[in-house]
Design a protein around this motif. Structure first.
Motif, PDB file in Angstrom:
ATOM      1  N   ILE A 147      -8.484  -1.571  -2.689  1.00 26.34           N
ATOM      2  CA  ILE A 147      -7.832  -0.920  -3.826  1.00 26.34           C
ATOM      3  C   ILE A 147      -8.474   0.434  -4.116  1.00 26.34           C
ATOM      4  CG2 ILE A 147      -7.249  -1.149  -6.257  1.00 26.34           C
ATOM      5  CD1 ILE A 147      -5.692  -2.985  -4.386  1.00 26.34           C
ATOM      6  N   TRP A 148      -9.810   0.459  -4.178  1.00 22.71           N
ATOM      7  CA  TRP A 148     -10.500   1.727  -4.366  1.00 22.71           C
ATOM      8  C   TRP A 148     -11.837   1.707  -3.641  1.00 22.71           C
ATOM      9  CZ3 TRP A 148      -8.631   6.156  -6.172  1.00 22.71           C
ATOM     10  CH2 TRP A 148      -9.532   7.212  -6.314  1.00 22.71           C
ATOM     11  N   PRO A 149     -12.041   2.655  -2.756  1.00 22.95           N
ATOM     12  CA  PRO A 149     -11.080   3.669  -2.281  1.00 22.95           C
ATOM     13  C   PRO A 149      -9.873   3.021  -1.587  1.00 22.95           C
ATOM     14  CG  PRO A 149     -13.336   4.186  -1.587  1.00 22.95           C
ATOM     15  CD  PRO A 149     -13.353   2.794  -2.097  1.00 22.95           C
ATOM     16  N   CYS A 150      -8.732   3.673  -1.706  1.00 25.30           N
ATOM     17  CA  CYS A 150      -7.496   3.129  -1.132  1.00 25.30           C
ATOM     18  C   CYS A 150      -7.618   3.090   0.390  1.00 25.30           C
ATOM     19  CB  CYS A 150      -6.306   3.986  -1.550  1.00 25.30           C
ATOM     20  SG  CYS A 150      -4.723   3.403  -0.894  1.00 25.30           S
ATOM     21  N   ASN A 151      -7.654   1.893   0.939  1.00 25.12           N
ATOM     22  CA  ASN A 151      -7.857   1.739   2.376  1.00 25.12           C
ATOM     23  C   ASN A 151      -7.342   0.383   2.823  1.00 25.12           C
ATOM     24  OD1 ASN A 151      -8.710   1.926   5.015  1.00 25.12           O
ATOM     25  ND2 ASN A 151     -10.848   1.422   4.539  1.00 25.12           N
TER      26      ASN A 151
ATOM     27  N   ILE B 250     -17.299  -3.233  -8.387  1.00 22.84           N
ATOM     28  CA  ILE B 250     -17.040  -2.092  -7.497  1.00 22.84           C
ATOM     29  C   ILE B 250     -16.844  -2.569  -6.065  1.00 22.84           C
ATOM     30  CG2 ILE B 250     -18.061  -0.001  -6.522  1.00 22.84           C
ATOM     31  CD1 ILE B 250     -19.422   0.457  -9.225  1.00 22.84           C
ATOM     32  N   ASN B 251     -17.705  -3.476  -5.613  1.00 18.36           N
ATOM     33  CA  ASN B 251     -17.570  -3.997  -4.249  1.00 18.36           C
ATOM     34  C   ASN B 251     -16.292  -4.801  -4.074  1.00 18.36           C
ATOM     35  OD1 ASN B 251     -19.984  -2.858  -3.390  1.00 18.36           O
ATOM     36  ND2 ASN B 251     -21.192  -4.646  -3.969  1.00 18.36           N
ATOM     37  N   ALA B 252     -15.836  -5.482  -5.146  1.00 20.23           N
ATOM     38  CA  ALA B 252     -14.587  -6.234  -5.064  1.00 20.23           C
ATOM     39  C   ALA B 252     -13.393  -5.297  -4.884  1.00 20.23           C
ATOM     40  CB  ALA B 252     -14.410  -7.088  -6.316  1.00 20.23           C
ATOM     41  N   PHE B 253     -13.384  -4.191  -5.619  1.00 17.97           N
ATOM     42  CA  PHE B 253     -12.314  -3.197  -5.449  1.00 17.97           C
ATOM     43  C   PHE B 253     -12.364  -2.593  -4.044  1.00 17.97           C
ATOM     44  CE2 PHE B 253     -11.753  -3.452  -9.967  1.00 17.97           C
ATOM     45  CZ  PHE B 253     -10.463  -2.985 -10.203  1.00 17.97           C
ATOM     46  N   LYS B 254     -13.568  -2.387  -3.528  1.00 25.58           N
ATOM     47  CA  LYS B 254     -13.707  -1.807  -2.196  1.00 25.58           C
ATOM     48  C   LYS B 254     -13.281  -2.788  -1.110  1.00 25.58           C
ATOM     49  CE  LYS B 254     -17.130   0.343   0.851  1.00 25.58           C
ATOM     50  NZ  LYS B 254     -18.561   0.768   0.984  1.00 25.58           N
ATOM     51  N   LYS B 255     -13.687  -4.045  -1.243  1.00 23.84           N
ATOM     52  CA  LYS B 255     -13.359  -5.043  -0.231  1.00 23.84           C
ATOM     53  C   LYS B 255     -11.871  -5.331  -0.178  1.00 23.84           C
ATOM     54  CE  LYS B 255     -14.692  -9.622   1.414  1.00 23.84           C
ATOM     55  NZ  LYS B 255     -15.522 -10.829   1.154  1.00 23.84           N
ATOM     56  N   SER B 256     -11.189  -5.259  -1.312  1.00 27.16           N
ATOM     57  CA  SER B 256      -9.750  -5.500  -1.342  1.00 27.16           C
ATOM     58  C   SER B 256      -8.940  -4.264  -0.946  1.00 27.16           C
ATOM     59  CB  SER B 256      -9.317  -5.969  -2.734  1.00 27.16           C
ATOM     60  OG  SER B 256      -9.655  -5.001  -3.713  1.00 27.16           O
TER      61      SER B 256
ATOM     62  N   PHE C 168       0.822  -1.215   0.000  1.00 25.39           N
ATOM     63  CA  PHE C 168       0.000   0.000   0.000  1.00 25.39           C
ATOM     64  C   PHE C 168       0.854   1.263   0.000  1.00 25.39           C
ATOM     65  CE2 PHE C 168      -3.600  -2.688   0.962  1.00 25.39           C
ATOM     66  CZ  PHE C 168      -4.644  -2.012   0.339  1.00 25.39           C
ATOM     67  N   GLU C 169       2.070   1.209   0.522  1.00 25.40           N
ATOM     68  CA  GLU C 169       2.962   2.361   0.399  1.00 25.40           C
ATOM     69  C   GLU C 169       3.287   2.636  -1.060  1.00 25.40           C
ATOM     70  OE1 GLU C 169       6.356   1.612   2.763  1.00 25.40           O
ATOM     71  OE2 GLU C 169       5.398   2.156   4.672  1.00 25.40           O
ATOM     72  N   LYS C 170       3.614   1.578  -1.801  1.00 27.56           N
ATOM     73  CA  LYS C 170       3.908   1.744  -3.230  1.00 27.56           C
ATOM     74  C   LYS C 170       2.646   2.151  -3.995  1.00 27.56           C
ATOM     75  CE  LYS C 170       7.730  -1.574  -3.302  1.00 27.56           C
ATOM     76  NZ  LYS C 170       7.812  -1.731  -1.852  1.00 27.56           N
ATOM     77  N   TYR C 171       1.525   1.569  -3.616  1.00 31.54           N
ATOM     78  CA  TYR C 171       0.273   1.884  -4.307  1.00 31.54           C
ATOM     79  C   TYR C 171      -0.120   3.343  -4.106  1.00 31.54           C
ATOM     80  CZ  TYR C 171      -4.718   1.643  -5.453  1.00 31.54           C
ATOM     81  OH  TYR C 171      -5.957   1.866  -5.986  1.00 31.54           O
ATOM     82  N   ARG C 172       0.011   3.852  -2.893  1.00 30.77           N
ATOM     83  CA  ARG C 172      -0.314   5.257  -2.631  1.00 30.77           C
ATOM     84  C   ARG C 172       0.651   6.204  -3.353  1.00 30.77           C
ATOM     85  NH1 ARG C 172      -1.954   3.371   2.607  1.00 30.77           N
ATOM     86  NH2 ARG C 172       0.221   3.447   3.297  1.00 30.77           N
TER      87      ARG C 172
END
Length: 451
Positions: free
Chosen positions: A387-391, A379-385, A163-167
């Motif tokens: 990735i987006w929103p970044c969390n 959308i829910n898959a990106f949210k649960k992982s 997540f450091e690299k991703y941000r």
């Protein structure tokens, strides 16, 4: 007797009702049977209650609870231990739970241990059945096979580094969710997994027709973005001589390639990158972030150069962490396999006596893919992982529990602390060395407090 159900309400009346009945007998001198009938009690119970009152003994009515080997707190500790073992993917079998119960009985110095426990050195079936009923949080489940690498690689250190690299990438390029893509492949075969059917009750075995005993694998490559869109998929057929006629009945604008194995290789992934660029159209003013696994077919010089030349920023997930970090694995491929299996079952019913081939799979995928690539699913898959929103805080402690077996100190932090404290090699005792290098893998009874 394990499932015995009471047939009367005897012994269920409250103590206050018996007090009122006893007062009628002792103060007014009424007949036992008349009082019992008035208060809907057993006359023998009223007689015994009054007898205890006159003798000054504690008047307790009703049936006593079944005598248990462990008290409530001890059983709660055992249940917590079983849950902890299951969370770190080292769950206990029913026979192991029975042996654990006997060992805990010795640990707690329980006096009322059944003789059969001592003979067999394990608890009995009756105790285990009632223990499971008393602890509804526990159930006998069929675990999913999980490799040790996958179980231990998803830890806080790997997650933090990713997540450091991703941000940093998000801040550098200011990617919008429509430009954040995830690509991955999955395998489909010509032999479906039968779903549950309606059949006669009590039949020992129920069968369902499949195409063959062993299926032929076809790889399916999919790419989705964080706002729920997807580009046409790509098939990898186990055929050296590929022909476009293979995908004539497939999803709109899908493409296909072929090789000897049907697995994704560098050559096929380069073909998909061209396909991806054609549909997504990245540019210098509007680049694209592509999240993918660090498989050898994905990360190589040719792929990196092609992505760089076409304004595609590549970011790979940590090894063996895609089951939690990759949106396609988190929320798309599960429903997709389910819909494909249902479609294959329908195909077998509509084509009795025929064998499903790899050339029938594109039409089946065409029917199942739109259901799985639902925008809300993506959308829910990106949210649960996360990735987006970044969390990265979307993951709970239970998600990191399997890495407990390799829970060890960070070597870089230890080296830094040694330098700061100016500790020489000669000053390191055996105890401090063990603390630095040992793997803290323990499943014991130390958390169960001895009474």
């Amino acid at each position: 007797m394990r499932t015995y159900k009471r047939k009367t309400t005897r012994g269920t009346k409250s103590l206050e009702v018996y007090e009122l009945a006893a007062k009628e007998v002792m103060e007014k001198g009424r007949n036992y049977r008349d009082v019992a009938k008035e208060f809907q009690l057993c006359h023998v119970s009223v007689f015994n209650f009054v007898k205890k009152k006159k003798a000054g003994a504690p008047a307790v009515m009703g049936y006593k609870k079944t005598r248990l080997v462990f008290n409530a707190e001890q059983e709660a500790n055992i249940a917590e231990y079983l849950l902890k073992c299951a969370n770190i993917y080292f769950g206990l079998l029913p026979a192991d739970v029975k042996r654990l119960a006997y060992q805990c009985a010795k640990f707690y110095n329980v006096e009322r241990v059944p003789d059969s426990w001592k003979v067999n050195e394990m608890a009995g079936n009756d105790w285990f059945t009632n223990f499971m009923k008393r602890n509804p949080r526990l159930a006998i489940r069929s675990p999913e096979a999980t490799s040790l690498s996958r179980a231990t690689s998803f830890n806080r250190t790997n997650l933090k580094n990713f997540f450091e690299k991703y941000r940093n990438v998000l801040e550098r390029y200011s990617f919008q969710p429509s430009r954040i893509w995830n690509v991955d492949e999955t395998g489909i075969t010509t032999v479906q997994k039968p779903k549950k059917i309606v059949a006669g009750k009590g039949i020992k075995q129920v069968g369902a027709v499949t195409s063959a005993e062993r299926g032929v694998l076809v790889t399916l490559e999919i790419a989705t973005n964080a706002i729920g869109n997807a580009i046409p998929c790509m098939f990898v057929f186990p055929r050296i001589r590929y022909n476009d006629i293979f995908v004539r009945n497939g999803p709109p604008e899908c493409i296909g390639v072929g090789n000897q194995s049907g697995w994704m290789t560098q050559k096929e992934f380069i073909r998909f990158i061209y396909h991806f660029i054609h549909h997504v159209k990245p540019s210098k003013e509007d680049p694209v972030l592509l999240l993918l696994e660090n498989h050898s077919s994905h990360i190589n010089v040719e792929v990196v150069n092609k992505a760089k030349d076409n304004n595609i920023v590549l970011l790979s997930f940590p090894p063996h962490c895609s089951h939690n970090l990759q949106p396609l694995d988190v929320g798309v491929y599960g429903p997709l396999k389910n819909y494909i299996s249902k479609a294959q079952t329908s195909w077998m019913s509509s084509n009795p006596g025929k064998t499903m081939s790899i050339y029938d799979l594109p039409a089946i995928v065409k029917e199942a893919l739109p259901l799985a690539l639902n925008p809300m699913n993506i959308i829910n898959a990106f949210k649960k992982s996360g990735i987006w929103p970044c969390n990265e805080d979307v993951f709970q402690e239970s998600d990191f529990a399997p890495s407990f077996v390799t829970d060890r100190p960070d070597p870089s932090n230890q080296n830094q602390s040694l330098v700061e404290n100016e500790v020489n090699d000669d000053d390191l005792t055996l105890n401090s060395y063990d603390k630095m290098c040992s793997i803290h893998f323990y499943i014991d009874f130390t958390f169960i407090n001895k009474k």
